[in-house]
Design an enzyme around this catalytic site. Structure first.
Site, PDB file in Angstrom:
ATOM      1  N   ASN A  14      41.550  -1.210   2.677  1.00 14.92           N
ATOM      2  CA  ASN A  14      43.020  -1.130   2.620  1.00 14.92           C
ATOM      3  C   ASN A  14      43.399   0.340   2.671  1.00 14.92           C
ATOM      4  O   ASN A  14      43.282   1.053   1.678  1.00 14.92           O
ATOM      5  CB  ASN A  14      43.511  -1.786   1.314  1.00 14.92           C
ATOM      6  N   TRP A  15      43.845   0.771   3.850  1.00 10.11           N
ATOM      7  CA  TRP A  15      44.171   2.193   4.028  1.00 10.11           C
ATOM      8  C   TRP A  15      45.530   2.546   3.442  1.00 10.11           C
ATOM      9  O   TRP A  15      45.914   3.710   3.433  1.00 10.11           O
ATOM     10  CB  TRP A  15      44.103   2.569   5.511  1.00 10.11           C
ATOM     11  N   LYS A  16      46.272   1.542   2.997  1.00 10.93           N
ATOM     12  CA  LYS A  16      47.624   1.767   2.439  1.00 10.93           C
ATOM     13  C   LYS A  16      48.432   2.622   3.423  1.00 10.93           C
ATOM     14  O   LYS A  16      48.245   2.485   4.628  1.00 10.93           O
ATOM     15  CB  LYS A  16      47.522   2.390   1.047  1.00 10.93           C
ATOM     16  N   HIS A 106      49.949  -7.581  -3.242  1.00 13.33           N
ATOM     17  CA  HIS A 106      49.270  -6.401  -3.796  1.00 13.33           C
ATOM     18  C   HIS A 106      50.143  -5.841  -4.925  1.00 13.33           C
ATOM     19  O   HIS A 106      51.366  -5.868  -4.844  1.00 13.33           O
ATOM     20  CB  HIS A 106      49.082  -5.356  -2.686  1.00 13.33           C
ATOM     21  N   GLU A 108      50.976  -2.970  -5.689  1.00 11.78           N
ATOM     22  CA  GLU A 108      51.967  -1.955  -5.271  1.00 11.78           C
ATOM     23  C   GLU A 108      53.207  -2.632  -4.689  1.00 11.78           C
ATOM     24  O   GLU A 108      54.321  -2.143  -4.851  1.00 11.78           O
ATOM     25  CB  GLU A 108      51.322  -0.979  -4.271  1.00 11.78           C
ATOM     26  N   GLU A 181      42.426  -7.947  -8.601  1.00  7.88           N
ATOM     27  CA  GLU A 181      42.635  -6.500  -8.664  1.00  7.88           C
ATOM     28  C   GLU A 181      43.374  -6.160  -9.951  1.00  7.88           C
ATOM     29  O   GLU A 181      44.620  -6.194  -9.976  1.00  7.88           O
ATOM     30  CB  GLU A 181      43.469  -6.032  -7.470  1.00  7.88           C
ATOM     31  N   GLY A 187      43.242   2.681  -8.132  1.00  7.91           N
ATOM     32  CA  GLY A 187      43.490   4.105  -7.930  1.00  7.91           C
ATOM     33  C   GLY A 187      43.302   4.957  -9.175  1.00  7.91           C
ATOM     34  O   GLY A 187      43.680   6.124  -9.192  1.00  7.91           O
ATOM     35  N   SER A 226      39.311   0.670  -7.639  1.00  2.29           N
ATOM     36  CA  SER A 226      38.429   1.835  -7.822  1.00  2.29           C
ATOM     37  C   SER A 226      36.976   1.568  -7.438  1.00  2.29           C
ATOM     38  O   SER A 226      36.069   2.103  -8.070  1.00  2.29           O
ATOM     39  CB  SER A 226      38.510   2.351  -9.265  1.00  2.29           C
ATOM     40  N   GLY A 247      40.341   0.558  -1.594  1.00  2.00           N
ATOM     41  CA  GLY A 247      41.502   1.369  -1.230  1.00  2.00           C
ATOM     42  C   GLY A 247      41.067   2.799  -0.928  1.00  2.00           C
ATOM     43  O   GLY A 247      40.550   3.091   0.147  1.00  2.00           O
ATOM     44  N   GLY A 248      41.237   3.689  -1.911  1.00  2.00           N
ATOM     45  CA  GLY A 248      40.973   5.122  -1.724  1.00  2.00           C
ATOM     46  C   GLY A 248      39.639   5.421  -1.048  1.00  2.00           C
ATOM     47  O   GLY A 248      39.576   6.240  -0.115  1.00  2.00           O
TER      48      GLY A 248
HETATM   49  P1  PGA Z   1      41.566   1.611  -4.939  1.00  2.00           P
HETATM   50  O1  PGA Z   1      42.640   0.579  -4.360  1.00  2.00           O
HETATM   51  O2  PGA Z   1      40.231   1.223  -4.385  1.00  2.00           O
HETATM   52  O3  PGA Z   1      42.046   2.949  -4.473  1.00  2.00           O
HETATM   53  O4  PGA Z   1      41.619   1.463  -6.440  1.00  2.00           O
HETATM   54  C1  PGA Z   1      42.338  -0.773  -4.241  1.00  2.00           C
HETATM   55  C2  PGA Z   1      43.553  -1.502  -3.763  1.00  2.00           C
HETATM   56  O5  PGA Z   1      44.666  -1.098  -4.096  1.00  2.00           O
HETATM   57  O6  PGA Z   1      43.457  -2.494  -3.016  1.00  2.00           O
END
Ligand code: PGA
Length: 265
Positions: A14-16, A106, A108, A181, A187, A226, A247-248
């Site tokens: 997930n590159w956001k 998600h 976010e 999640e 994050g 994470s 994500g990150g």
């Molecule tokens: P993260 O994000 O790996 O940066 O914690 C995961 C996500 O939001 O799907």
């Protein structure tokens, strides 16, 4: 695409709201060429929507069987099928530009864009209408975990979606990915232990089976929050964890490669 085979596991990037054409080109050239199409890992890239078509074309230009083994997911979908909804993007449009999956719910989106359970449930229906596979994200906040409400919160988030999935729809055997999640792990560099994740996944599976045991066989449960190369081997080794949503670390080629390679040791 196979989302139902028990041996299939998912690596979801997930590159956001990150990346650009240069990043994507380099990513596909380096990462995708190291990806082995013969492993039971399905790679799903979720770029910002504006780059979906570009990613699709880049993947199509890879040799077979690689070009058939890498899938695309959108990060969001409109809760309407079409019409006067300025700025929104429908499921059929996502499908049109190469998406197979779509992230829904998600944290976010839930927290920053105030998406509630009812809207998330409609998005799941719109995804199915368009022939997309939803990746439904659920998870508790730190406060909810500390108050021992994790299972209750997750059941409520799952229940909101299940309540709109009619028996007829479930009978069609539509696939679903659920991503556990924990909000406090996204994050932050904090992660639950593998045992904690496994016990939440077990409870989710139990809940899904109670609702509809046949349909639940087509649901895969992945973990996100994470995830880094250092944890990957232990996470992949746990049978309750049917994939990882990254994500990150998915923006750092070596880190994502480390996560992928840990699955194939
Ligand atoms: P993260 O994000 O790996 O940066 O914690 C995961 C996500 O939001 O799907």
């Amino acid at each position: 695409m196979n989302t139902r085979g028990s041996a299939t596991r998912f690596l979801i990037a997930n590159w956001k709201m990150n990346g650009n054409i240069l990043f994507i080109r380099e990513f596909i050239e380096t990462f995708c060429k190291k990806f082995r199409a013969d492993t039971a890992i399905q790679l799903i890239l979720c770029p910002p929507v504006i780059y979906l078509k570009y990613c699709f074309d880049q993947i199509q230009s890879l040799p077979l069987p690689l070009s058939n083994a890498i899938y695309l997911g959108a990060q969001n979908i409109a809760s309407y099928s079409d019409g006067a909804f300025t700025g929104e993007i429908s499921g059929s449009m996502l499908k049109d530009v190469g998406a197979t999956f779509v992230l829904i719910g998600h944290s976010e989106r839930r927290n920053l864009f105030l998406e509630g359970d009812a809207q998330i449930a409609s998005k799941v229906l719109r995804a199915y209408d368009a022939g997309l596979v939803p990746i439904l994200c659920v998870g508790e906040t730190l406060g909810q975990r500390e108050a021992a409400q994790t299972e209750q919160v997750i059941q409520q988030q799952l229940g909101a979606v299940l309540s709109v999935l009619s028996t007829e729809r479930r009978a069609l055997g539509l696939p679903l990915l659920v991503a556990y999640e924990p909000v406090w792990a996204i994050g932050t560099g904090l992660t639950p232990t593998v045992e904690t994740i496994a016990s939440v996944h077990r409870a989710m599976r139990h809940y899904l089976k109670e609702i509809d045991s046949k349909w639940a066989q087509g649901v895969s449960i992945v973990y996100g929050g994470s995830v880094k190369g250092v944890h990957a081997e232990a996470l992949w080794a746990e049978p309750q964890i049917e994939g990882l949503l990254v994500g990150g670390a998915s923006l750092v080629l070596d880190e994502l490669l480390g996560i992928y390679e840990a699955a194939t040791v």
